[in-house]
Design a protein around this motif. Structure first.
Motif, PDB file in Angstrom:
ATOM      1  N   SER A   1       0.830  -1.199   0.000  1.00  0.00           N
ATOM      2  CA  SER A   1       0.000   0.000   0.000  1.00  0.00           C
ATOM      3  C   SER A   1       0.869   1.256   0.000  1.00  0.00           C
ATOM      4  N   LEU A   2       0.248   2.372  -0.295  1.00  0.00           N
ATOM      5  CA  LEU A   2       0.950   3.645  -0.321  1.00  0.00           C
ATOM      6  C   LEU A   2       1.383   4.047   1.087  1.00  0.00           C
TER       7      LEU A   2
ATOM      8  N   GLU B   1      -5.773  10.003   3.164  1.00  0.00           N
ATOM      9  CA  GLU B   1      -5.488   9.007   4.204  1.00  0.00           C
ATOM     10  C   GLU B   1      -6.647   8.994   5.192  1.00  0.00           C
TER      11      GLU B   1
ATOM     12  N   ARG C   1      -6.765   3.391   5.319  1.00  0.00           N
ATOM     13  CA  ARG C   1      -6.680   3.303   3.863  1.00  0.00           C
ATOM     14  C   ARG C   1      -6.079   4.575   3.299  1.00  0.00           C
ATOM     15  N   ARG C   2      -5.248   4.417   2.281  1.00  0.00           N
ATOM     16  CA  ARG C   2      -4.637   5.551   1.591  1.00  0.00           C
ATOM     17  C   ARG C   2      -4.778   5.342   0.092  1.00  0.00           C
ATOM     18  N   PHE C   3      -5.155   6.405  -0.607  1.00  0.00           N
ATOM     19  CA  PHE C   3      -5.279   6.324  -2.057  1.00  0.00           C
ATOM     20  C   PHE C   3      -5.106   7.708  -2.661  1.00  0.00           C
TER      21      PHE C   3
ATOM     22  N   ALA D   1       2.354   7.120  -7.471  1.00  0.00           N
ATOM     23  CA  ALA D   1       2.070   5.976  -6.599  1.00  0.00           C
ATOM     24  C   ALA D   1       3.306   5.100  -6.401  1.00  0.00           C
TER      25      ALA D   1
ATOM     26  N   ALA E   1       4.033   1.875  -3.992  1.00  0.00           N
ATOM     27  CA  ALA E   1       3.244   0.850  -4.695  1.00  0.00           C
ATOM     28  C   ALA E   1       3.973   0.480  -5.980  1.00  0.00           C
TER      29      ALA E   1
ATOM     30  N   PRO F   1       0.883  -0.025  -8.993  1.00  0.00           N
ATOM     31  CA  PRO F   1      -0.347   0.509  -8.408  1.00  0.00           C
ATOM     32  C   PRO F   1      -1.603   0.068  -9.134  1.00  0.00           C
ATOM     33  N   ARG F   2      -2.692  -0.011  -8.373  1.00  0.00           N
ATOM     34  CA  ARG F   2      -3.991  -0.436  -8.880  1.00  0.00           C
ATOM     35  C   ARG F   2      -4.847   0.811  -9.125  1.00  0.00           C
TER      36      ARG F   2
ATOM     37  N   CYS G   1       1.213  -0.638 -14.053  1.00  0.00           N
ATOM     38  CA  CYS G   1       0.070  -0.556 -13.154  1.00  0.00           C
ATOM     39  C   CYS G   1      -0.980  -1.566 -13.582  1.00  0.00           C
TER      40      CYS G   1
ATOM     41  N   ASP H   1      -5.432   1.806  -5.378  1.00  0.00           N
ATOM     42  CA  ASP H   1      -4.436   2.773  -4.906  1.00  0.00           C
ATOM     43  C   ASP H   1      -4.680   4.143  -5.510  1.00  0.00           C
TER      44      ASP H   1
END
Length: 299
Positions: A2-3, A128, A134-136, A163, A168, A171-172, A207, A238
């Protein structure tokens, strides 16, 4: 993976070996000066504050902010002055202070004296959520009103780069829409499906891209289970890539003002990272944005 979040971004900035010169467009604001003071005291930056000197000093005196270590670049056109400092190599970051976004963007986008690179310029916000850890990333939340498919491809590229710098490796990216079904009557779903196809055929790399996905399907694993949606991004995005500025800006501000969260934002695609958030933001948010910009710059 994760980030990383703002605690780690602050730790990384604290560990930086050299102060980074930052050109600030519009320094006559208490929260701007307070954030610069904290960042200077922590050894992150050397501020070059642009704007009418009397106004900057008045704002500092109102809150008793010490300007030691600051360079004041007195100017009636702080956006142009700050951009010129970056172009001249005197600053490595640009920071939006107490100045209207259109005024700053005119200076950044000036074809001869601005900071264009040929890339799409837009805003990324790192969000955040404290309740879920969770962070995105969210993009584009501030500049592109109705991005074309080609602009969305470039935004996805920039989001991937940011990202990756935040930890990441692949990243997604969730390409958002109101529905997960593709419909010609909803053009954003067609673009989303095409972005996923370009990723699957190797034309968008580094990604995972999936779309169209509604926000719940990008964010919540339980929604994914209930709707029986499969894919590498569903429930674990992400990056949230929005179809237009309206949906992005409304969503990010709704989260900012109603959720227990921390956030910061930068512009991508310019010749240097731009610390970029609202004039209404707090000292804390300005520091978050500075730490994010420093991470993108130094990595």
């Amino acid at each position: 993976m994760s980030l990383i979040g703002f605690d780690q971004l602050f730790a990384d900035a604290d560990a930086g070996m050299a102060r980074v010169p930052v050109a600030v467009a519009g320094g006559a604001d208490q929260t701007v000066l307070e954030a610069l003071r904290v960042a200077t005291d922590r050894g992150w930056i050397m501020p070059l504050v642009c704007g009418p000197e009397a106004d900057i000093r008045q704002a500092a005196s109102t809150d008793r902010t010490n300007l030691d270590g600051f360079t004041i670049q007195s100017s009636d056109e702080p956006a142009k002055e700050a951009v010129a400092l970056v172009r001249a190599g005197c600053a490595r970051l640009l920071m939006k202070g107490q100045i209207a976004t259109p005024t700053l963007m005119r200076a950044v986008l000036d074809p001869e004296q601005g900071l264009r690179t040929g890339r799409v310029i837009g805003q990324i916000v790192l969000m955040e959520l404290r309740s879920s850890s969770r962070r995105f990333l969210m993009a584009d939340t501030g500049i592109c009103i109705q991005p074309t498919l080609q602009q969305k491809i470039d935004i996805a590229r920039s989001c991937t780069e940011v990202a990756q710098e935040l930890g990441a490796a692949c990243p997604r990216i969730a390409v958002l829409a109101a529905s997960e079904s593709v419909s010609e009557s909803m053009p954003e779903t067609v673009d989303a499906a095409e972005l996923q196809r370009l990723n699957e055929t190797g034309e968008i790399t580094g990604c995972y891209v999936q779309g169209p996905l509604s926000f719940d399907l990008a964010f919540a694993p339980d929604a994914v289970g209930k709707k029986q949606i499969a894919g590498p991004v569903a429930g674990a995005a992400d990056v949230m890539l929005f179809p237009n500025l309206l949906s992005a800006n409304l969503t990010v501000k709704a989260i900012m003002y109603t959720a227990a969260c921390r956030f910061g934002g930068i512009l991508f695609g310019a010749a240097c990272p731009v610390v970029f958030m609202s004039r209404a933001d707090s000292t804390e948010t300005r520091l978050h944005s500075l730490a994010l910009a420093l991470k993108v710059l130094q990595d």
